[in-house]
Write an enzyme that holds these catalytic residues in place. Structure first.
Site, PDB file in Angstrom:
ATOM      1  N   GLN A  10      -4.748  -2.059   9.770  1.00  0.00           N
ATOM      2  CA  GLN A  10      -4.642  -3.374   9.140  1.00  0.00           C
ATOM      3  C   GLN A  10      -5.224  -4.459  10.040  1.00  0.00           C
ATOM      4  OE1 GLN A  10      -3.575  -3.926   5.977  1.00  0.00           O
ATOM      5  NE2 GLN A  10      -3.987  -6.108   6.207  1.00  0.00           N
ATOM      6  N   LYS A  17       0.843  -1.202   0.000  1.00  0.00           N
ATOM      7  CA  LYS A  17       0.000   0.000   0.000  1.00  0.00           C
ATOM      8  C   LYS A  17       0.879   1.255   0.000  1.00  0.00           C
ATOM      9  CE  LYS A  17      -3.665  -2.564   2.240  1.00  0.00           C
ATOM     10  NZ  LYS A  17      -4.193  -3.111   3.501  1.00  0.00           N
ATOM     11  N   ASP A  28     -11.269   2.089   4.054  1.00  0.00           N
ATOM     12  CA  ASP A  28     -11.592   0.660   3.945  1.00  0.00           C
ATOM     13  C   ASP A  28     -13.094   0.458   3.746  1.00  0.00           C
ATOM     14  OD1 ASP A  28      -9.443  -1.171   4.100  1.00  0.00           O
ATOM     15  OD2 ASP A  28      -9.158  -0.757   6.235  1.00  0.00           O
TER      16      ASP A  28
HETATM   17  N1  GUN Z   1      -6.830  -7.306   6.103  1.00  0.00           N
HETATM   18  C1  GUN Z   1      -7.089  -8.025   4.993  1.00  0.00           C
HETATM   19  N2  GUN Z   1      -7.653  -7.241   4.052  1.00  0.00           N
HETATM   20  C2  GUN Z   1      -7.760  -6.014   4.590  1.00  0.00           C
HETATM   21  C3  GUN Z   1      -8.244  -4.766   4.092  1.00  0.00           C
HETATM   22  O1  GUN Z   1      -8.738  -4.645   2.964  1.00  0.00           O
HETATM   23  N3  GUN Z   1      -8.153  -3.717   4.943  1.00  0.00           N
HETATM   24  C4  GUN Z   1      -7.638  -3.831   6.183  1.00  0.00           C
HETATM   25  N4  GUN Z   1      -7.601  -2.746   6.959  1.00  0.00           N
HETATM   26  N5  GUN Z   1      -7.174  -4.960   6.675  1.00  0.00           N
HETATM   27  C5  GUN Z   1      -7.232  -6.041   5.873  1.00  0.00           C
END
Ligand code: GUN
Length: 296
Positions: free
Chosen positions: A97, A53, A120
């Site tokens: 995350q 990211k 998200d």
């Molecule tokens: N863990 C797995 N996929 C995601 C996601 O799309 N966002 C976040 N914050 N955590 C994750």
């Protein structure tokens, strides 16, 4: 019949190119979009996601911060971090995350995130809007799946879609998006999960199968209808001693088998994964555009 492979890297690249233009337009108005990612603990898969990211932000000219905290971090400390990011004008998107260590209540943390910065799309405010067809910040993986289908002109309207998995991150929201009365939706959606009886029978009905159950190679060729579209959201690490890393990434779909029978199929890696990141970049820029709009 062999399937056409859906190239997530290609589609994500095109989406990111458009996002980059939006970043440049915002910068011309004096706003640099900013994303903060908070990583608690040392789960290797999460660390990989967060680095990807940050790298995507760098490519597109988005300001990014990664806040790394040990697995022992208290919930109160994480809440304070999120509060300070809510108040930080350089940050337009906040991502915590998942998964979080056991002592932290994920829901409590999600509720603290300013819904305008919830890139998200996990805050109940945004989940509610999405369910009602008014979402602005849509969850990245589900929205990415729809963008992939759009690119390959796979219109789900009127089709039988079977979603396998009911997580808050993928299964539930992708089902909600595909059942909307809207373009690239209008599907008849079934959600199957780990407790479903006769999974094979349910999956066999599907024109489009979305596998998001988190178990390697659960969807096999015998379970799918000939010509079905197979979207694999799974990212499972399976041990492989011959690999230098000691593991190999496999999806929730038996790719080799389904490739012979499907019309379209996403690979793992290189299918849905890159789309999640592209949509996160897009949401970050949408949040920054909203901020710029309200400021002027
Ligand atoms: N863990 C797995 N996929 C995601 C996601 O799309 N966002 C976040 N914050 N955590 C994750």
């Amino acid at each position: 019949m062999t399937a056409q492979i859906i190239d997530g890297k290609l589609v994500a690249g095109e989406i990111k190119a458009k996002v980059k233009e939006r970043v440049e337009a915002l910068k011309a108005r004096g706003v640099t979009p900013g994303l903060a990612a908070v990583l608690v603990g040392d789960d290797p898969a999460s660390a990989t996601y967060v680095s990807s990211k940050a790298k995507a932000c760098e490519q597109l000219g988005i300001y990014s911060e990664v806040i790394r905290k040990p697995a022992t971090t208290a919930q109160s400390e994480l809440v304070d971090i999120v509060r300070s990011l809510n108040a930080n004008p350089k940050i337009h998107g906040i991502l915590v995350q998942s998964p979080l260590p056991k002592q932290i209540d994920e829901m409590a943390v999600t509720l603290i995130i300013d819904p305008r910065k919830d890139v998200d799309g996990f805050h109940p405010h945004n989940v509610g809007l999405m369910l009602m067809g008014r979402g602005h910040l849509l969850p990245c993986t589900p929205h990415g799946i729809i963008k992939l289908m759009e690119y390959y002109k796979i219109d789900p309207s009127g089709k039988e879609v079977v979603v396998v998995g009911r997580s808050n991150i993928v299964g539930k929201p992708v089902a909600a998006l595909l059942m909307q009365k809207a373009p690239m939706a209008n599907a008849t959606v079934t959600v199957a999960h780990s407790q479903s009886r006769n999974l094979a029978e349910i999956v066999r009905r599907a024109d489009i199968v979305i596998a998001a159950i988190g178990r390697p190679r659960t969807i096999t060729a015998e379970m799918i209808k000939p010509g079905a579209v197979v979207i694999d959201v799974g990212v499972n690490r399976v041990e492989e001693s011959t690999s230098t890393k000691g593991y190999r990434l496999v999806g929730d779909v038996d790719f080799a088998g389904c490739f012979e029978k499907a019309s379209y199929i996403t690979p793992v890696p290189g299918g849905v994964g890159p789309m999640t990141i592209a949509m996160l970049m897009s949401n970050t820029v949408s949040a920054a555009e909203e901020f710029a709009q309200n400021r002027s």
